[in-house]
Motif scaffolding. Sequence first.
Motif, mmCIF file in Angstrom:
data_model
loop_
_atom_site.group_PDB
_atom_site.id
_atom_site.type_symbol
_atom_site.label_atom_id
_atom_site.label_comp_id
_atom_site.label_asym_id
_atom_site.label_seq_id
_atom_site.Cartn_x
_atom_site.Cartn_y
_atom_site.Cartn_z
ATOM 1 N N TYR A 192 0.863 -1.309 -0.023
ATOM 2 C CA TYR A 192 -0.016 0.007 0.045
ATOM 3 C C TYR A 192 0.854 1.047 -0.162
ATOM 4 C CZ TYR A 192 -3.166 3.640 1.435
ATOM 5 O OH TYR A 192 -3.963 4.817 1.497
ATOM 6 N N ARG A 193 0.746 2.319 -0.850
ATOM 7 C CA ARG A 193 1.125 3.544 -0.855
ATOM 8 C C ARG A 193 0.285 4.528 -0.911
ATOM 9 N NH1 ARG A 193 4.822 0.787 -0.170
ATOM 10 N NH2 ARG A 193 6.800 0.679 -1.063
ATOM 11 N N SER A 194 0.454 5.703 0.200
ATOM 12 C CA SER A 194 -0.648 6.715 0.217
ATOM 13 C C SER A 194 -0.054 7.986 -0.513
ATOM 14 C CB SER A 194 -0.828 7.292 1.770
ATOM 15 O OG SER A 194 0.333 7.540 2.243
ATOM 16 N N VAL A 195 -0.797 8.575 -1.376
ATOM 17 C CA VAL A 195 -0.319 9.665 -2.078
ATOM 18 C C VAL A 195 -1.047 10.955 -1.747
ATOM 19 C CG1 VAL A 195 0.530 10.641 -4.513
ATOM 20 C CG2 VAL A 195 0.310 8.006 -4.058
ATOM 21 N N GLY A 196 -0.754 11.950 -0.651
ATOM 22 C CA GLY A 196 -1.685 12.987 -0.543
ATOM 23 C C GLY A 196 -2.843 12.323 0.216
ATOM 24 N N ASP A 197 -3.947 12.693 -0.238
ATOM 25 C CA ASP A 197 -4.922 12.050 0.554
ATOM 26 C C ASP A 197 -5.500 11.053 0.149
ATOM 27 O OD1 ASP A 197 -5.308 14.802 1.901
ATOM 28 O OD2 ASP A 197 -6.799 15.419 0.511
ATOM 29 N N ASN B 87 -3.454 7.139 -15.130
ATOM 30 C CA ASN B 87 -2.439 7.949 -15.728
ATOM 31 C C ASN B 87 -1.118 7.547 -15.276
ATOM 32 O OD1 ASN B 87 -4.689 9.304 -16.874
ATOM 33 N ND2 ASN B 87 -4.939 10.795 -15.238
ATOM 34 N N ALA B 88 -0.789 7.233 -14.051
ATOM 35 C CA ALA B 88 0.618 6.944 -13.434
ATOM 36 C C ALA B 88 0.853 5.701 -14.139
ATOM 37 C CB ALA B 88 0.406 6.833 -11.998
ATOM 38 N N LEU B 89 0.176 4.616 -14.311
ATOM 39 C CA LEU B 89 0.621 3.519 -14.759
ATOM 40 C C LEU B 89 0.864 3.640 -16.275
ATOM 41 C CD1 LEU B 89 -1.970 1.082 -13.110
ATOM 42 C CD2 LEU B 89 0.411 0.920 -12.992
ATOM 43 N N GLU B 90 0.029 4.352 -16.890
ATOM 44 C CA GLU B 90 0.379 4.626 -18.391
ATOM 45 C C GLU B 90 1.872 4.850 -18.556
ATOM 46 O OE1 GLU B 90 -2.686 6.994 -20.118
ATOM 47 O OE2 GLU B 90 -3.461 4.860 -20.964
ATOM 48 N N ARG B 91 2.501 5.762 -17.781
ATOM 49 C CA ARG B 91 3.665 6.302 -17.722
ATOM 50 C C ARG B 91 4.725 5.293 -16.854
ATOM 51 N NH1 ARG B 91 3.976 12.102 -18.170
ATOM 52 N NH2 ARG B 91 5.838 12.097 -17.114
ATOM 53 N N VAL B 92 4.616 4.478 -15.985
ATOM 54 C CA VAL B 92 5.257 3.564 -15.611
ATOM 55 C C VAL B 92 5.392 2.297 -16.294
ATOM 56 C CG1 VAL B 92 5.844 1.985 -13.371
ATOM 57 C CG2 VAL B 92 5.069 4.713 -13.129
ATOM 58 N N LEU B 93 4.237 1.779 -16.942
ATOM 59 C CA LEU B 93 4.461 0.328 -17.092
ATOM 60 C C LEU B 93 5.338 0.299 -18.423
ATOM 61 C CD1 LEU B 93 0.687 -0.625 -17.073
ATOM 62 C CD2 LEU B 93 2.352 -1.289 -15.575
ATOM 63 N N PRO B 94 5.540 0.903 -19.380
ATOM 64 C CA PRO B 94 6.548 0.817 -20.371
ATOM 65 C C PRO B 94 7.950 0.878 -19.881
ATOM 66 C CG PRO B 94 5.046 2.430 -21.123
ATOM 67 C CD PRO B 94 4.656 2.194 -19.335
ATOM 68 N N ALA C 111 -3.191 0.278 -3.644
ATOM 69 C CA ALA C 111 -2.596 -0.909 -3.203
ATOM 70 C C ALA C 111 -2.245 -1.832 -4.382
ATOM 71 C CB ALA C 111 -3.578 -1.721 -2.377
ATOM 72 N N LEU C 112 -1.354 -2.714 -4.386
ATOM 73 C CA LEU C 112 -0.781 -3.487 -5.352
ATOM 74 C C LEU C 112 -0.404 -4.842 -5.195
ATOM 75 C CD1 LEU C 112 2.023 -2.040 -7.827
ATOM 76 C CD2 LEU C 112 2.495 -4.307 -6.307
ATOM 77 N N GLY C 113 -0.733 -6.020 -5.754
ATOM 78 C CA GLY C 113 -0.487 -7.193 -5.690
ATOM 79 C C GLY C 113 0.283 -7.690 -6.881
ATOM 80 N N HIS C 114 1.899 -8.220 -6.716
ATOM 81 C CA HIS C 114 2.486 -8.638 -7.967
ATOM 82 C C HIS C 114 2.657 -10.033 -8.017
ATOM 83 C CE1 HIS C 114 6.712 -8.039 -9.650
ATOM 84 N NE2 HIS C 114 5.834 -8.660 -10.436
ATOM 85 N N ASN C 115 2.160 -10.559 -9.178
ATOM 86 C CA ASN C 115 2.949 -12.092 -9.657
ATOM 87 C C ASN C 115 3.851 -12.071 -10.581
ATOM 88 O OD1 ASN C 115 1.040 -14.798 -10.978
ATOM 89 N ND2 ASN C 115 2.956 -14.651 -10.179
ATOM 90 N N LEU D 41 7.663 3.733 -7.984
ATOM 91 C CA LEU D 41 7.428 4.400 -9.203
ATOM 92 C C LEU D 41 5.968 4.789 -9.597
ATOM 93 C CD1 LEU D 41 9.554 1.839 -11.447
ATOM 94 C CD2 LEU D 41 10.030 4.242 -11.144
ATOM 95 N N ILE D 42 5.193 4.260 -9.070
ATOM 96 C CA ILE D 42 3.816 4.735 -9.344
ATOM 97 C C ILE D 42 3.368 5.803 -8.413
ATOM 98 C CG2 ILE D 42 1.447 3.921 -9.194
ATOM 99 C CD1 ILE D 42 2.117 0.833 -9.682
ATOM 100 N N ALA D 43 3.846 5.856 -7.329
ATOM 101 C CA ALA D 43 3.357 6.869 -6.325
ATOM 102 C C ALA D 43 4.281 8.186 -7.067
ATOM 103 C CB ALA D 43 4.060 6.677 -4.985
#
Length: 486
Positions: free
Chosen positions: A97-102, A166-173, A106-110, A148-150
């Motif tokens: 879990y990451r908080s960003v401002g207010d 929006n953040a994911l579109e920038r991070v995933l590549p 959350a993320l689960g990775h396989n 990275l997403i945060a």
Amino acid sequence: MDSHIGEACGVFGVYAPGQPVANLVYLGLYALQHRGQESAGIAASDGQTITVVKDMGLVTQVFDERRLAPLDGHLAIGHVRYSTTGSSNWGNAQPVYRSVGDAGFALGHNGNLTNTERLASDLGMLPGFAAPVSDADSTSDSDLVAELIAREYRATLRSDGRDLENALERVLPSLEGAFSFVMMDEAHLVGVRDRHGFRPLVLGRLDDGWVVASETAALDIIGAHFVREVEPGEMVVVDANGVRSHRFAEATPKLCLFEFVYFARPDSELYGQRVHLARQRMGEELARQAPVAADMVMPVPESGVPAAQGFARASGIPYGDGLVKNRYVGRTFIQPTQRERGLGVRMKLNPLPENIKGKRLVVVDDSIVRGTTTRQVVAMLREAGAAEVHFRVSSPPYRWPCFFGMDTGRRSELLAADLSVGEIRDYINADSLAYLELERLTAATGAAPSAFCTACLSGEYPVEVPRSDGKHVLEVVDLTGPLSQL
Ligand code: SF4
């Protein structure tokens, strides 16, 4: 599978307003328990707040009604994790879990990223993430992705309510390697699969909601219908408007072939094929490739059952049981040393002498990785009076380490790394030994050979891998010490 190697993790997510989403995720994780037994966690959102509950242990040990109660809301994600020895602690449990401002996510990775070093050096400048990322910590790549997403989340706040997307579109590549993610913020469920689709991820439909899951069998348990696979290189986003899809990379499918051989549940479907039936076909191919005169075909339970059934069907040799598995003993890989793993085999499998005595046996398993269990199985069968033991394996020799989410350790721990089939036969003390050829294995899956990662069997890695990432050492290391220590 002989002495067990670590499975990939399992992920599950539900978007279903009005439904007890945490309970549905609990059931989904229960169906995915085979993919990871070390820790389990669920994150849920009520639209305002994300609540995370996670702990060490099996799904049924981590969650009860009391611990599910605070996980109220309309969307939730969950994760079951297998970890390598030495990184077994609460801090590695997911969802991260990451908080960003207010807000927060959350993320689960396989899976396992292969460019963590570069990503970590980028993040070394970030406050709060100054410590070098240890490759021995197998969740560090998940933490890296969260950071990275945060960072992008903060930088790209557009107030359009789609900040995570929006953040994911920038991070995933920028991510390389294996990743099937389930993610959420307060209002969105997200499923992501890397451009090769190393690990499975599917989209399912409830009457009043949507599901993202590692395997189709986990959809069945909550009454969801399979819609389609999340495609390699695709991100799906579920919210109040329904499902939308983004492509962040061109798809070049390389599904882990071992999902077909061992990892996935037999009642799951991969590439549109029922895994159990594919495993039976592997056994049929094996019988055609490496026939032998024998009185009984038997599996190493339970991993060898479908292939043994196929072998018996194709060969005409009667199928029987020669070993009984104690269903109530934990899996042996939880023991950290080879010696303890060896002891665990005796706890797990027991022979049926009446079925074995005086018989020429064909013994079928899906793979041999470290060889400890296989050797003990053959010894047990001989002690129980087997006249001959012919070992058949429904996959090729496992010679190369996996960098894509499976813990196989150093190359020197792999029995087949530097031994010929004849040497392995001598080591396990079988009368004969045969491994299914790669071409026959992929043919049995019903999918195109090019659609698979086969690196641990062929040494052909579909993406560049680090020579060593701390856990998986690529260079050839001579076997140190006698085979009895393997
Ligand atoms: S290296 Fe082997 S176990 Fe790892 S993803 Fe490729 S096929 Fe699967």
